[in-house]
Write a protein that holds these residues in place. Structure first.
Motif, PDB file in Angstrom:
ATOM      1  N   GLU A 243      10.753  23.189  66.237  1.00 23.12           N
ATOM      2  CA  GLU A 243       9.901  24.368  66.103  1.00 23.12           C
ATOM      3  C   GLU A 243       9.647  25.015  67.450  1.00 23.12           C
ATOM      4  O   GLU A 243       9.430  24.325  68.445  1.00 23.12           O
ATOM      5  CB  GLU A 243       8.562  23.973  65.462  1.00 23.12           C
ATOM      6  CG  GLU A 243       8.670  23.849  63.962  1.00 23.12           C
ATOM      7  CD  GLU A 243       7.736  22.795  63.416  1.00 23.12           C
ATOM      8  OE1 GLU A 243       6.608  22.676  63.954  1.00 23.12           O
ATOM      9  OE2 GLU A 243       8.133  22.075  62.489  1.00 23.12           O
ATOM     10  N   THR A 244       9.659  26.335  67.436  1.00 20.27           N
ATOM     11  CA  THR A 244       9.325  27.064  68.652  1.00 20.27           C
ATOM     12  C   THR A 244       7.866  26.798  68.996  1.00 20.27           C
ATOM     13  O   THR A 244       6.982  26.972  68.162  1.00 20.27           O
ATOM     14  CB  THR A 244       9.522  28.570  68.410  1.00 20.27           C
ATOM     15  OG1 THR A 244      10.852  28.785  67.978  1.00 20.27           O
ATOM     16  CG2 THR A 244       9.241  29.355  69.673  1.00 20.27           C
ATOM     17  N   GLU A 245       7.616  26.309  70.203  1.00 16.82           N
ATOM     18  CA  GLU A 245       6.222  26.050  70.581  1.00 16.82           C
ATOM     19  C   GLU A 245       6.073  25.937  72.087  1.00 16.82           C
ATOM     20  O   GLU A 245       7.050  25.741  72.809  1.00 16.82           O
ATOM     21  CB  GLU A 245       5.721  24.761  69.917  1.00 16.82           C
ATOM     22  CG  GLU A 245       6.562  23.566  70.297  1.00 16.82           C
ATOM     23  CD  GLU A 245       6.081  22.282  69.636  1.00 16.82           C
ATOM     24  OE1 GLU A 245       5.343  22.354  68.640  1.00 16.82           O
ATOM     25  OE2 GLU A 245       6.458  21.213  70.131  1.00 16.82           O
ATOM     26  N   GLY A 246       4.824  26.086  72.531  1.00 18.86           N
ATOM     27  CA  GLY A 246       4.524  25.929  73.950  1.00 18.86           C
ATOM     28  C   GLY A 246       4.198  24.474  74.246  1.00 18.86           C
ATOM     29  O   GLY A 246       4.246  23.617  73.349  1.00 18.86           O
ATOM     30  N   ASN A 247       3.870  24.162  75.505  1.00 16.86           N
ATOM     31  CA  ASN A 247       3.539  22.796  75.919  1.00 16.86           C
ATOM     32  C   ASN A 247       4.533  21.776  75.374  1.00 16.86           C
ATOM     33  O   ASN A 247       4.149  20.695  74.933  1.00 16.86           O
ATOM     34  CB  ASN A 247       2.142  22.382  75.444  1.00 16.86           C
ATOM     35  CG  ASN A 247       1.085  23.321  75.967  1.00 16.86           C
ATOM     36  OD1 ASN A 247       1.227  23.870  77.073  1.00 16.86           O
ATOM     37  ND2 ASN A 247       0.044  23.554  75.182  1.00 16.86           N
TER      38      ASN A 247
END
Ligand code: HDD
Ligand code: HEM
Ligand code: HEM
Lengths: 448, 342
Positions: free
Chosen positions: A261-265
């Motif tokens: 999944e596209t995500e930050g951190n």
């Protein structure tokens, strides 16, 4: 044989030839630089040991070059024989670096011939040293040019695509694609690094086998220092390669990292097992993926969900990437410890177990080369030219590829065993101690 | 002159270079194996070690230059020849590997002088030209069909054609002839009178089959590819000149005079014949499917390849000259008085 089978066997044969060629080619790119350093140190310090080191390395190098040339000729022809549609299309845009590569080969071949047959022919050693420069430059340039071709396959550029035809072609822009800087730099620095560790592992092996001549100690220290320098360079450039991937080939990076999944951190997962989209038993390093991709711990990293499933590479490339990085980190550590210990006078580096670690370093570096290439090539699938031509459209329609696969597998087996046997014989019949004594006796007399 | 012509001329020139220097290499291996077989003392072994070992890699690059260059200038050749040449080219690669490894493993490395290896090395020198020469036959047309848009090579037709076999025989005879003439000169420079006599004999022996098969092929072509035959006849004067040079070489050899000049005449002879053959083949790369015009790359690529070629060539010439000076024209080296190998 149907086209499906031609495709399958063409893949196998290409993989086989390239995987075999790259071992010799990497040594071919890296070792001339090592010889240069040793010979230069020998001249500067007026130390026979380094000069002899250069000379013995050069002798072994002849054998590996020969196999490199032979297998390189094979892959050069096979690209046209097995992937005619690819070469026809790509030839229009990327023939220039391939063509320039042949000139690099010319220089390497010509000056190598001269260099090898003119030891002691010059009064002034430095003249002989000069002959080595075109060899090293030619070898490195051939790596630069061929990697430019590979960079083009990953990020095609320098043309417009109209109805499946390439138009408005700019050969220079095709050479300088976004993939080029990191790829070329990483390939060249890993070649230097690998050559250093391979030579270090030979020196360590000789010492384990009971020789405690100062010659081997000098060889080991020199190669470990060089290994450290290029291992650090490799890791830094590798980090940039990750950033390139995030920007231009996000599906390759996402597949390598099992990042769904596209995500930050985003955290980086080392090894582990995949259960659906769940990673089990992996080693998780928080924020590391965001840092690798964008240099910022909270940056967003594109996930696999954003791509259509039939344009994704196989997920096993995760292991290839991890193995490469692990080996890279391990070798950096190993050479750092060695150099630091030399400096501080710690004795454990003379122990047998540590020497065995150094011996392992050479083969591990070669393995990392293989893992790196399999990772980047399999990670480009299903494309041969990313976004333009699929691998299955590129293959030959010839029906005899399976037979040729057997033929070449036999050839590489013979060449592999042959080169190993010849190399060991060559050095065993002519031990360093004897040669040093000979040279001392000849001093003042004629050429040795 | 159009870009197409510049491109094909450059490639043809390098192919000619390959034919000459590779012939010397291939033939030497064969003669060496032959003298080992007849248990004569290995008169040629030292020549192979002194001259051929340092330069075999350069020889190989000529070949690489040609096939990389032809894909660069004429990408469509990849489609036609790439698909159909899989088997002959693969065989040639394996045979080239035998030679490359012989130089590295046997003459340089561990000095393995196993007889089987010497024979394989010698035999490969005849089989490689045979394998490559089939490409010339194929280019005459009649052996490749398009099946569902994909080119297919008809192996049986190729195998049964007399044209194939006469080109193969010519290739082998020419290799042995070129090689023997060159080596006569080299042995004479080395002051080795025994080797000179032997090689001179070989050169004279192989001159006849060379000229006979060459003539035979022209006759064969009349049946096989009339268009090509007609344009060959238009160039009769080039063949006539070539023949005169051939007579010159043979005469000099016969009278044991100026071996160096004899070799130069031979190069001229082959250059004329090779050029005449190439010019008469124009404009076809493959009868009747592919000409140099419809197979050509785009203009931007062509110009950059030519610029790269000129730049590369400017660097190449002085280095090649250096090699020749060191390994061919240096008296001490040729006579084996100085050995500086690593
Ligand atoms: C000694 C060999 C070696 C070592 C220790 C490493 N690499 Fe590597 N890597 C290669 C040998 C290699 C290679 C064989 O040279 C590859 C394959 C294709 C290429 O461009 O370089 C490669 C590719 C490659 C790619 C893919 C580039 C692309 O597909 O465009 C990335 C992201 C990295 N490497 C990153 C790293 C990192 C972060 C390392 C940490 C130390 C590392 N590599 C160590
Ligand atoms: C020398 C190091 C290299 C190695 C070990 C290597 C390995 C591989 C592997 C494992 C594949 C198979 C991917 C798959 O089908 O799943 C592949 C594909 C391919 N590579 Fe590379 N590669 C190397 C460099 C290059 C370079 C520099 C080029 C171009 C000049 C190239 C051209 C190709 C082509 C045309 C394919 C498509 C055919 C295929 O999928 O097998 N490779 N390579
Ligand atoms: C990135 C991967 C590669 C590197 C670093 C590399 C490097 C080299 C080097 C240094 C040599 C000289 C021989 C030696 O010193 O061992 C060589 C030979 C050769 N390589 Fe590769 N190569 C690579 C992949 C390829 C590919 C994909 C091709 C196909 C186009 C190729 C074609 C050749 C040819 C034709 C030769 C023989 C040249 C001769 O006759 O001297 N190489 N390669």
């Amino acid at each position: 044989m149907g086209n499906e089978e031609s495709l399958f066997f063409s893949r196998l044969l290409t993989e086989l030839t390239l995987s075999f060629h790259i071992l010799y080619a990497t040594i071919g790119v890296g070792v001339p630089l090592m010889i240069m350093v040793a010979q230069w140190v020998g001249i500067r310090k007026n130390d026979e040991h380094y000069t002899l080191l250069a000379r013995r390395w050069a002798r072994g190098f002849v054998i590996t070059v020969a196999v490199g040339v032979v297998t390189g000729t094979a892959i050069g022809l096979q690209l046209s024989l097995l992937w005619p549609n690819f070469m026809e299309l790509a030839g229009n845009a990327i023939a220039l670096p391939l063509f320039m590569e042949t000139f690099a080969f010319f220089f390497e071949a010509i000056f190598l011939g001269i260099y090898l047959y003119t030891w002691d022919r010059f009064e002034d050693q430095r003249k002989h040293f000069l002959l080595l420069i075109p060899v090293a430059v030619g070898a490195s340039l051939s790596a630069v040019f061929i990697t430019m071709v590979n960079a083009f396959m990953n990020a095609p550029g320098g043309f417009e695509l109209v109805n499946g035809e390439l138009v408005d072609i700019n050969p220079i822009l095709a050479m300088f694609t976004p993939a080029m800087p990191t790829k070329v730099a990483h390939v060249v620095s890993t070649a230097y690094m690998t050559a250093a560790f391979v030579l270090a592992s030979i020196a360590a092996l000789r010492m384990l086998r009971g020789s405690d001549h100062i010659y081997h100690k000098k060889a080991l220290f020199l190669t470990m220092k060089l290994g450290l320098v290029f291992a650090v360079a490799t890791a830094i450039i590798g980090d940039f390669s990750g950033k390139y991937l995030a920007a231009y080939q996000p599906e390759k990076l996402a597949a390598a990292e099992w990042h769904f999944e596209t995500e930050g951190n985003a955290s980086l997962v080392l090894f582990g097992l995949l259960d659906g989209e769940e990673v089990k038993y992996g080693i998780e390093i928080p924020y590391a993926l965001s840092i690798l991709a964008h240099g910022n711990p909270s940056a967003e990293v594109t996930g696999l969900e954003e791509f259509s499933p039939d344009e994704l590479p196989p997920l096993y490339i995760h292991y290839l990437f991890d193995l490469m990085v692990t080996i890279g980190m391990g070798l950096t550590l190993l050479s750092f410890v060695y150099v630091a210990a030399k400096w501080r006078g710690w004795k454990f580096i003379e122990s047998r177990w540590f020497r065995w670690l150094v011996v392992l370093g050479g083969p591990l570096a070669l393995l990392a080369i293989e893992f790196g290439w399999w990772f980047t090539e399999v990670g480009r699938q299903p494309w041969v030219l990313r976004g333009i031509m699929r691998t299955e459209e590129a293959a030959t329609t010839s029906g005899q590829v399976d037979l040729m696969l057997i033929l070449f597998a036999g050839l590489y087996l013979v060449l592999g065993i042959g080169s190993a046997v010849v190399l060991t014989r060559m050095f065993r019949r002519n031990p360093v101690e004897e040669e040093l004594a000979d040279r001392a006796a000849h001093k003042g007399g004629g050429p040795a | 002159m159009t870009l197409e012509i510049v491109g094909i001329s450059v490639l043809w020139l390098f192919l000619f270079g390959y034919v000459i220097i590779a012939s010397v290499d291939f033939g030497a291996g064969f003669f060496n194996a032959y003298s080992a077989f007849t248990n004569k003392e290995h008169v040629l072994t030292s020549i192979i070690q002194r001259y051929l070992s340092p330069v075999w890699e350069i020889t190989n690059v000529f070949l690489v230059f040609f096939f990389v260059g032809i894909i660069g200038f004429f990408p469509k050749t990849a489609f036609y020849y790439g698909t159909t040449l899989l088997v002959p080219a693969s065989i040639a690669i394996v045979l080239l590997a035998v030679r490359g490894s012989y130089y590295a493993f046997a003459t340089y490395g561990a000095r393995i002088s196993h007889r089987g290896y010497i024979y394989m090395y010698g035999l490969s020198g005849l089989l490689i030209p045979a394998a490559w020469s089939t490409v010339l036959t194929i280019s005459e047309g009649g052996f490749i069909d398009l099946v569902d848009g994909a080119p297919r090579l008809d192996y049986w037709a190729l195998f049964l054609s007399p044209l194939t076999w006469s080109i193969v025989v010519l290739a082998i005879a020419a290799v042995l002839y070129i090689s023997a003439v060159f080596l006569t000169w080299y042995a004479w420079k080395a002051g080795d009178s025994q080797a000179t006599e032997l090689l001179r004999k070989y050169a004279l022996i192989w001159s006849l089959p060379t000229i006979v098969t060459a003539t035979g092929i022209i006759v064969e072509l009349r049946v096989h590819n009339e268009a090509h035959f007609d344009s060959l006849l238009d160039l009769w004067w080039m063949f006539a000149l070539s023949f005169l040079l051939f007579l010159g070489t043979v005469l000099l050899l016969w009278r044991r005079k100026s071996y160096g000049f004899a070799f130069i005449l031979l190069v001229g002879q082959f250059f004329l014949a090779f050029s005449a053959y190439g010019v008469s083949h124009y404009p076809y790369l493959l009868y009747p499917y592919l000409t140099i015009y419809d197979g050509f790359t785009n203009e931007a690529m062509a110009i950059s390849l030519i610029i790269a070629f000129l730049a590369g060539f400017a660097l190449l010439l002085p280095s090649l000259y250096l090699v020749l000076r060191l390994f061919l024209f240096d008296k001490d080296y040729v006579q084996g008085k100085s050995d500086y190998h690593a």
